[in-house]
Design a protein around this motif. Structure first.
Motif, mmCIF file in Angstrom:
data_model
loop_
_atom_site.group_PDB
_atom_site.id
_atom_site.type_symbol
_atom_site.label_atom_id
_atom_site.label_comp_id
_atom_site.label_asym_id
_atom_site.label_seq_id
_atom_site.Cartn_x
_atom_site.Cartn_y
_atom_site.Cartn_z
ATOM 1 N N ILE A 40 -4.794 -12.518 0.009
ATOM 2 C CA ILE A 40 -3.745 -13.538 -0.062
ATOM 3 C C ILE A 40 -2.839 -13.373 -1.278
ATOM 4 C CG2 ILE A 40 -4.882 -15.288 1.331
ATOM 5 C CD1 ILE A 40 -5.764 -16.643 -1.243
ATOM 6 N N ILE A 72 -6.689 -5.524 0.081
ATOM 7 C CA ILE A 72 -7.035 -5.646 1.494
ATOM 8 C C ILE A 72 -8.524 -5.353 1.686
ATOM 9 C CG2 ILE A 72 -6.436 -3.243 2.035
ATOM 10 C CD1 ILE A 72 -5.108 -4.453 4.613
ATOM 11 N N PHE A 73 -9.192 -6.121 2.546
ATOM 12 C CA PHE A 73 -10.597 -5.817 2.844
ATOM 13 C C PHE A 73 -10.859 -5.762 4.355
ATOM 14 C CE2 PHE A 73 -15.033 -7.119 3.624
ATOM 15 C CZ PHE A 73 -15.622 -5.957 3.166
ATOM 16 N N CYS A 74 -10.613 -6.872 5.076
ATOM 17 C CA CYS A 74 -10.941 -6.859 6.517
ATOM 18 C C CYS A 74 -9.775 -6.375 7.365
ATOM 19 C CB CYS A 74 -11.385 -8.245 6.989
ATOM 20 S SG CYS A 74 -10.017 -9.410 7.182
ATOM 21 N N GLY A 75 -8.563 -6.534 6.862
ATOM 22 C CA GLY A 75 -7.380 -6.048 7.573
ATOM 23 C C GLY A 75 -6.974 -6.845 8.797
ATOM 24 N N VAL A 102 -12.296 -0.275 -1.311
ATOM 25 C CA VAL A 102 -13.318 -0.511 -0.282
ATOM 26 C C VAL A 102 -12.744 -1.466 0.758
ATOM 27 C CG1 VAL A 102 -15.654 -1.318 0.196
ATOM 28 C CG2 VAL A 102 -15.116 -0.301 -2.039
ATOM 29 N N THR A 103 -12.813 -1.087 2.019
ATOM 30 C CA THR A 103 -12.396 -1.981 3.102
ATOM 31 C C THR A 103 -13.445 -1.945 4.197
ATOM 32 O OG1 THR A 103 -11.280 -0.291 4.408
ATOM 33 C CG2 THR A 103 -9.954 -1.415 2.733
ATOM 34 N N SER A 104 -13.288 -2.815 5.168
ATOM 35 C CA SER A 104 -14.105 -2.711 6.372
ATOM 36 C C SER A 104 -13.608 -1.506 7.168
ATOM 37 C CB SER A 104 -13.987 -3.980 7.209
ATOM 38 O OG SER A 104 -12.711 -4.066 7.789
ATOM 39 N N CYS A 142 -11.051 -12.290 6.070
ATOM 40 C CA CYS A 142 -11.726 -12.427 4.776
ATOM 41 C C CYS A 142 -10.918 -13.175 3.723
ATOM 42 C CB CYS A 142 -12.101 -11.051 4.237
ATOM 43 S SG CYS A 142 -10.683 -10.102 3.612
ATOM 44 N N GLN A 143 -9.617 -13.245 3.869
ATOM 45 C CA GLN A 143 -8.720 -13.924 2.914
ATOM 46 C C GLN A 143 -8.705 -13.258 1.541
ATOM 47 O OE1 GLN A 143 -7.302 -17.145 4.065
ATOM 48 N NE2 GLN A 143 -8.444 -17.149 5.969
ATOM 49 N N ASP A 144 -9.173 -12.040 1.425
ATOM 50 C CA ASP A 144 -9.136 -11.344 0.140
ATOM 51 C C ASP A 144 -7.712 -10.917 -0.221
ATOM 52 O OD1 ASP A 144 -11.314 -11.206 -1.480
ATOM 53 O OD2 ASP A 144 -12.111 -9.327 -0.684
ATOM 54 N N ARG A 154 -8.533 -7.604 -6.365
ATOM 55 C CA ARG A 154 -8.778 -7.530 -4.915
ATOM 56 C C ARG A 154 -7.482 -7.234 -4.184
ATOM 57 N NH1 ARG A 154 -13.212 -10.943 -3.634
ATOM 58 N NH2 ARG A 154 -14.744 -10.620 -5.271
ATOM 59 N N ARG A 165 -2.650 -0.975 -4.599
ATOM 60 C CA ARG A 165 -3.833 -1.228 -3.774
ATOM 61 C C ARG A 165 -4.430 -2.616 -3.962
ATOM 62 N NH1 ARG A 165 -7.825 3.624 -2.543
ATOM 63 N NH2 ARG A 165 -8.372 3.583 -4.735
ATOM 64 N N THR A 166 -4.054 -3.296 -5.039
ATOM 65 C CA THR A 166 -4.580 -4.656 -5.248
ATOM 66 C C THR A 166 -3.439 -5.564 -5.660
ATOM 67 O OG1 THR A 166 -5.028 -4.367 -7.601
ATOM 68 C CG2 THR A 166 -6.753 -3.693 -6.080
ATOM 69 N N ALA A 210 -10.661 -2.502 9.116
ATOM 70 C CA ALA A 210 -9.415 -2.555 8.339
ATOM 71 C C ALA A 210 -8.781 -1.174 8.284
ATOM 72 C CB ALA A 210 -9.683 -3.066 6.927
ATOM 73 N N CYS A 215 -12.808 -17.929 3.175
ATOM 74 C CA CYS A 215 -13.164 -17.364 4.485
ATOM 75 C C CYS A 215 -14.247 -18.160 5.180
ATOM 76 C CB CYS A 215 -13.532 -15.883 4.379
ATOM 77 S SG CYS A 215 -15.292 -15.539 4.166
ATOM 78 N N LEU A 242 0.828 -1.207 0.000
ATOM 79 C CA LEU A 242 0.000 0.000 0.000
ATOM 80 C C LEU A 242 0.865 1.261 0.000
ATOM 81 C CD1 LEU A 242 -2.737 -1.134 2.551
ATOM 82 C CD2 LEU A 242 -3.095 -0.700 0.114
ATOM 83 N N THR A 301 -17.402 -13.641 6.076
ATOM 84 C CA THR A 301 -17.792 -12.328 5.575
ATOM 85 C C THR A 301 -19.259 -12.304 5.142
ATOM 86 O OG1 THR A 301 -15.523 -12.193 4.749
ATOM 87 C CG2 THR A 301 -17.031 -10.461 4.050
#
Ligand SMILES: Cc1cc2nc3c(=O)[nH]c(=O)nc-3n(C[C@H](O)[C@H](O)[C@H](O)COP(=O)(O)OP(=O)(O)OC[C@H]3O[C@@H](n4cnc5c(N)ncnc54)[C@H](O)[C@@H]3O)c2cc1C
Ligand code: FES
Lengths: 81, 480
Positions: free
Chosen positions: A53, A42-45, B130-132, A49-51, A40, A30-31, B135, B407, A25, B411
């Motif tokens: 990987i 980062i999503f949950c940080g 877009v993130t949580s 979520c495993q987005d 994809r 960003r992806t 996050a 996951c 980042l 989610t």
């Protein structure tokens, strides 16, 4: 202190102690994954979520948001069909 | 000496480990993170801006109290057993191929595994940027980063406040904070005593700092509104913000476009129940671990504390953890040491009850298109969920693959339940199939399992390297 990692052949500089996601980042990336044709990153940080990987030093399925970056790490994108 | 294992080193787990240890127990504290602190005290010694941290004094005291506790960091619990109580762990860098396995035995266990963001799907939510909300907060605290230059923070609940503040402190612009609850609902729910209640819960200072930060940055705070669409071709370019009714259905004709390059979404939190479910602990109809006055679960010797028993914030987690730690160490209920944490827990529960005004309402599904991706891992769209709304949760998984990705439904699980509920009007929430129920604790590689050959046989094989179960090993508890 600075470290350097390789991401798909490019050399990226990062701060020692950052996560792999943090280094990517901070370098404007960003992806780093293709999920059924969509980008994809980062999503949950927090490892849920495993987005985020990617492949680290030949090992697939490593969560970039949870893994501290190490000097010399070789990072590659992943594609999920 | 009583052997106690505490799973999770957030506020609840730290308080449990400290109180159990002070009460004379032999304590092991396990957490998959690199450092103790959990979500509230997530930090990096060199990167974290001290303005993003609250209650550092309490954190310092707890850390100092861990002197005789065996601390296992970067250690994931991947399996647990009853009779005798056993915890199987793997230690090493996240998702590395050859972490070290160990099996720990205990007389009592405190499960303090916390929660993660609940994020409602919205058209465009898989776009980069877009993130949580969590996050955004975790990135800010752990890596001192904001994802974009101009962020819309949207969802529901007071957690949006620290997220907006963190982004602003790190130099990011917060375009708007968008809160689903209307101002009248909030005033009615919190009542005229809101400020008193906040003061009693010790939250006034924290709240004041967030409000001051919003005012200082002139950040607009919209109530009774939601982000109902995220726009962009390769990444986020803008969002549609729309007014919503009390059931969270979008109100036509109220759309506004807000330009931004990132979006942080958080509609509350959902507990990380996997460990408690594997122990066989009773789970309530509202989907939290059921505990008695001493934080004991329905399983002998297993205690639960923090956000897995109800969403109440770090102070509630601290109080519950302290009680659970004392009980796990065998201190009888009449002991005076319970007095202060019991009072704190009462105070914090009164505060937490008010969070209901920000609770998700069923009308949100009206902002989805047929094409909106609901399950991110498998790119399952809303139309497919609708099509199989009448089948069991297992049937739904197998037909659509929703929840079968890496996951394991963490989610999408709750969202799928809501969509199915919306398709089956007249059914109470209790009679819906339970989709959000995972037998698998955490990611383990098949190779690692093979290396642990003295342990029990592994669950079914994986098609992705990071999860054990690619197909459900058991059907969900409430599968209809
Ligand atoms: C991403 C995120 C950020 C948040 N940030 C804030 C904030 O800045 N301010 C605020 O007031 N509230 C924040 N919250 C709310 C927060 O959840 C609580 O207020 C508080 O941290 C709850 O404490 P806890 O001890 O119950 O759980 P947590 O703090 O969530 O701690 C749970 C711990 O359990 C560990 N764990 C879980 N499963 C396993 C396993 N299988 N093996 C090993 N370890 C495991 C986790 O690594 C974690 O450290 C945040 C929540 C989330 C999800
Ligand atoms: S961003 Fe969700 S697992 Fe890394």
């Amino acid at each position: 202190m600075s470290i350097s990692i390789r991401f798909d052949g490019d050399e990226l500089q990062g701060r020692d102690g950052a996560t792999i996601a943090g280094v990517l980042l901070a370098n404007g990336q960003r992806t780093w994954r293709d999920a059924q044709g969509a980008e994809r990153g980062i999503f949950c940080g927090i490892g849920i979520c495993q987005d985020c990987i990617l492949t680290v030093n030949g090992v697939e399925g490593v969560r970039a948001c949870q893994r501290p970056a190490c000097d010399g790490d070789v990072i590659e994108r992943e594609t999920s069909a | 000496m009583t052997r106690v294992i505490v799973i999770g080193a957030g506020p609840a787990g730290l308080a449990a480990a400290a109180s159990a240890s002070a009460a004379g127990a032999d304590v092991v504290l396990v957490d998959e993170g690199e450092r103790v602190g959990g979500q509230f005290w997530r930090h990096h010694p060199d990167f974290t801006d001290p303005r993003l941290q609250h209650q550092l004094g309490r954190f310092g005291t707890l850390r100092a109290a861990l002197g005789s506790v065996r601390m296992l960091s970067s250690t994931s619990v991947w399996r647990v057993e009853n009779f005798p109580l056993r915890v199987h762990v793997l230690t090493g860098p996240t998702d590395a191929a050859n972490r070290q396995g160990e099996t720990l035995e205990a007389d009592a266990i405190v499960v303090a595994t916390g929660a993660h963001d609940r994020v409602l799907p919205v058209p465009g939510w898989t776009l980069p940027g877009v993130t949580s909300a969590g996050a955004a907060q975790a990135l800010a605290k752990r890596d001192a980063l904001t994802l974009g230059e101009r962020t819309v923070v949207a969802g529901a609940g007071p957690f949006l406040l620290p997220v907006a503040q963190s982004i602003a402190i790190l130099g990011g612009e917060v375009a708007e904070v968008v809160e689903a609850a209307s101002i009248s609902t909030i005033v009615r729910g919190w009542g005229a005593k809101a400020w008193q209640l906040t003061a009693a819960a010790g939250k006034a200072g924290e709240l004041g700092s967030y409000v001051a930060s919003l005012a200082q940055h002139r950040t607009p705070y919209r109530f009774g509104s939601a982000v109902t669409r995220i726009h962009g071709s390769d990444a986020v370019e803008a969002v549609t913000v729309q007014r919503i009714d009390p059931q969270w259905r979008p109100i036509a004709g109220t759309e506004r476009t807000v330009e931004c390059d990132s979006v942080a979404l958080g509609h509350g939190f959902t507990p990380r129940l996997e460990t408690a479910i594997q122990f066989g602990c009773e789970i309530s109809s509202t989907r939290f671990v059921t505990v008695d006055s001493q934080q004991q679960t329905s399983v002998a010797g297993v205690y639960a504390a923090g956000e897995i028993t109800g969403i109440g914030g770090a102070d509630a987690a601290l109080a519950e953890g302290e009680i659970a730690g004392l009980a796990a160490a065998g201190i009888p209920g009449a002991d005076l040491r319970y007095r202060s944490p019991l009072a704190a827990r009462r105070r914090m529960r009164a505060f937490a009850a008010r969070l209901d005004v920000h609770g998700i309402r069923p009308g949100w599904t009206a902002w989805l298109d047929d094409d909106t991706i609901v399950c991110r891992c498998e790119s399952v769209r809303k139309a497919s969920i609708d099509e199989y709304a009448g089948v069991s949760s297992r049937g739904m998984r197998l037909a659509t693959r929703a929840g079968l990705g890496a996951c394991q439904g963490r989610t999408c699980g709750r969202s799928v339940e809501d969509i199915v509920g919306a398709c089956q009007p007249g059914q109470g929430s209790d009679s819906r199939p339970v989709f959000d129920n995972r037998p698998v604790l955490s990611s383990v590689r098949i190779g690692e399992l093979a290396a642990l050959s003295d342990l029990a046989a592994p669950p079914s094989p994986a098609s992705t390297p990071t999860t054990v179960a690619d197909t459900p090993t058991t059907d969900s508890a409430g599968g209809s």
